[in-house]
Write a protein that holds these residues in place. Sequence first.
Motif, PDB file in Angstrom:
ATOM      1  N   ASP A 300     -40.333  20.511  82.610  1.00 24.38           N
ATOM      2  CA  ASP A 300     -41.242  21.489  83.212  1.00 24.38           C
ATOM      3  C   ASP A 300     -41.327  22.770  82.389  1.00 24.38           C
ATOM      4  O   ASP A 300     -42.065  23.691  82.754  1.00 24.38           O
ATOM      5  N   GLN A 301     -40.557  22.858  81.320  1.00 23.53           N
ATOM      6  CA  GLN A 301     -40.510  24.066  80.512  1.00 23.53           C
ATOM      7  C   GLN A 301     -41.607  24.050  79.445  1.00 23.53           C
ATOM      8  O   GLN A 301     -41.882  23.009  78.837  1.00 23.53           O
ATOM      9  N   ASP A 302     -42.223  25.200  79.223  1.00 24.46           N
ATOM     10  CA  ASP A 302     -43.133  25.347  78.090  1.00 24.46           C
ATOM     11  C   ASP A 302     -42.326  25.594  76.830  1.00 24.46           C
ATOM     12  O   ASP A 302     -41.190  26.072  76.887  1.00 24.46           O
ATOM     13  N   PHE A 303     -42.889  25.255  75.690  1.00 24.14           N
ATOM     14  CA  PHE A 303     -42.206  25.529  74.435  1.00 24.14           C
ATOM     15  C   PHE A 303     -43.164  26.185  73.456  1.00 24.14           C
ATOM     16  O   PHE A 303     -44.384  26.020  73.547  1.00 24.14           O
ATOM     17  N   ALA A 304     -42.587  26.959  72.530  1.00 23.03           N
ATOM     18  CA  ALA A 304     -43.397  27.681  71.551  1.00 23.03           C
ATOM     19  C   ALA A 304     -43.941  26.714  70.508  1.00 23.03           C
ATOM     20  O   ALA A 304     -43.240  25.810  70.044  1.00 23.03           O
ATOM     21  N   ARG A 305     -45.179  26.905  70.150  1.00 24.87           N
ATOM     22  CA  ARG A 305     -45.799  26.062  69.131  1.00 24.87           C
ATOM     23  C   ARG A 305     -45.111  26.303  67.787  1.00 24.87           C
ATOM     24  O   ARG A 305     -44.867  27.446  67.386  1.00 24.87           O
ATOM     25  N   GLN A 306     -44.808  25.220  67.088  1.00 25.22           N
ATOM     26  CA  GLN A 306     -44.065  25.335  65.842  1.00 25.22           C
ATOM     27  C   GLN A 306     -44.997  25.563  64.655  1.00 25.22           C
ATOM     28  O   GLN A 306     -46.164  25.155  64.663  1.00 25.22           O
ATOM     29  N   ALA A 307     -44.463  26.209  63.647  1.00 27.70           N
ATOM     30  CA  ALA A 307     -45.220  26.458  62.428  1.00 27.70           C
ATOM     31  C   ALA A 307     -45.386  25.162  61.647  1.00 27.70           C
ATOM     32  O   ALA A 307     -44.498  24.315  61.623  1.00 27.70           O
ATOM     33  N   ASP A 308     -46.534  25.018  61.015  1.00 29.61           N
ATOM     34  CA  ASP A 308     -46.837  23.861  60.184  1.00 29.61           C
ATOM     35  C   ASP A 308     -47.555  24.371  58.947  1.00 29.61           C
ATOM     36  O   ASP A 308     -48.694  24.840  59.023  1.00 29.61           O
ATOM     37  N   ALA A 309     -46.874  24.302  57.818  1.00 26.41           N
ATOM     38  CA  ALA A 309     -47.435  24.861  56.590  1.00 26.41           C
ATOM     39  C   ALA A 309     -48.708  24.152  56.152  1.00 26.41           C
ATOM     40  O   ALA A 309     -49.493  24.698  55.375  1.00 26.41           O
ATOM     41  N   ASP A 310     -48.938  22.929  56.644  1.00 26.84           N
ATOM     42  CA  ASP A 310     -50.126  22.165  56.266  1.00 26.84           C
ATOM     43  C   ASP A 310     -51.308  22.407  57.201  1.00 26.84           C
ATOM     44  O   ASP A 310     -52.370  21.799  57.018  1.00 26.84           O
ATOM     45  N   ARG A 311     -51.133  23.263  58.186  1.00 29.36           N
ATOM     46  CA  ARG A 311     -52.191  23.498  59.175  1.00 29.36           C
ATOM     47  C   ARG A 311     -52.722  24.922  59.041  1.00 29.36           C
ATOM     48  O   ARG A 311     -51.988  25.891  59.212  1.00 29.36           O
TER      49      ARG A 311
END
Length: 516
Positions: A300-311
């Motif tokens: 049920d927890q939200d999580f922070a979007r992770q960095a993606d160097a290719d995006r």
Amino acid sequence: MLYDLLTREWLPVRAADERRRVGLREVFLQAHELSDIEAALPPAASGLWRVLAVIAARVTGLDDVTLSADEWLDRREEVLESGRFDPAQVGDYFERYASRFDLFDAGRPWLQDPRLRDQCAKSSGINKLVLTRPAGNNQVWFTHFTDVAAVPVPTEEAVWHLLAQLYYGPSGRCTSRTVAGRSEANSKAGPLRRSISYHPLGRTVFESLVAGIPFAPDYDHGGLDIAPWEADELPDPLRGPGRPSGIAGVLTGRFQHAILLQPSDDGNAVVDAWITWAWRDREFPDYDPYLVYQPSKQSDQDFARQADADRALWRDFDSLILDDAGDEHRRRPAVLRDAEELRGTLLETLRVRAYGFDQDGQTRDKEWTVAVTPAVLATAKDRRLANAISEMRQTAERVERHLTRALHNAWVALNDPSNGSGLPQRKDIGKGPWPARGAFRYWGAAERIFWRRVRGREVDGAAKEFLRLALQVYDEVTDSAGMRPRAKRAIELKRGYIFAARSASPGKAKEKVRSA
């Protein structure tokens, strides 16, 4: 003071076409004249803007958690209308904590723990502090530094690495630290590790800082709203602080590493460092106001979007203007939600700068990135337009997936000897170079289409333009196959995968491509 961060010229700033260095005090006194702070180390810049936001909130009164929403917004407008930080308030704040901003103070060095000198049997080494240097037994890849002949780091550079380690430091094995007879040698990851951070960017540092102050009452958790340099005493590592509260607690009270820098005799360089755990078995989860969050499928927890160097940044732009973006239901950073309430002309000129650090959860650092959006945050006020922008982004990604699949299938068809022979298709043929070449050509051009349409608020008909682009890229990449009839036939047959993107809905596009 050996190195006073308030007066030493360690912060690179830009004022119009002029570039110079200033101390922390001058950043606030001259913020309305400065265009930007030009940090060379993006992870450290992400941390610095959080530190500056805490100080900006203190000297403007925007850290008051007792204000109602209307009162807080009115107060922010008053600050913006004044056009600058009040010199008296800035002076009073820095005078109150003057000694705490000495980087090498014997009792309370800034953002450090002087007890490590006695609690650690040995230091971590200067190379462990610097993100770009190999440490310990790691191989030398990009810079030729070794622990055998450690090279000191200029102090104005070491400050940046201190910030980067506190916010993005690794989890796992670290220098052993013994407190009250308990010896441990592992730590948890820094609060921003693997994340991508979004910050409002105004025409001046003053605008950037005020627009970047989060709505304080959202972070009133009942604990102490206090920054490390404001605390009267050093915290107990075995007990840890209570839940971080207020702007200072959320932005500067969740570090998991304790660090101490060893200066040279004149204070102009750092010659050694201790980096170890700050707390035992204490985590401080909270919603950072500069991160994008999305729901977890496992809890049920939200999580922070992770960095993606290719995006590229534009592919997450809808996450900056919507509270429910895309199939992943991403939620924009709270500070950008608050920025939507800015009055006057500031919102029309406000951009967003993103600092990303592509890492794994432990020790591997891949790449850091910096990107800036155009001044189009005002699109968030038009919900129909914002949703259309999100759909346009999803369309661009859907077309690219079909393009990649088409190029993959064309490559396989051309390189499979069994093709047309009636024999079973070979399974050992790789995807080949065409998909990567196609993606490289497509994304750069698609980004230009995206921003042109967002600026002009012309989002209708984008699907056809992305489709034309994909077909053009497909022809350019497959042109190297030559004019042989077998090659031309295979290429034309696989072109149909691109046209299939027209009938694939956003929610089912991935499944259709996989089954193609």
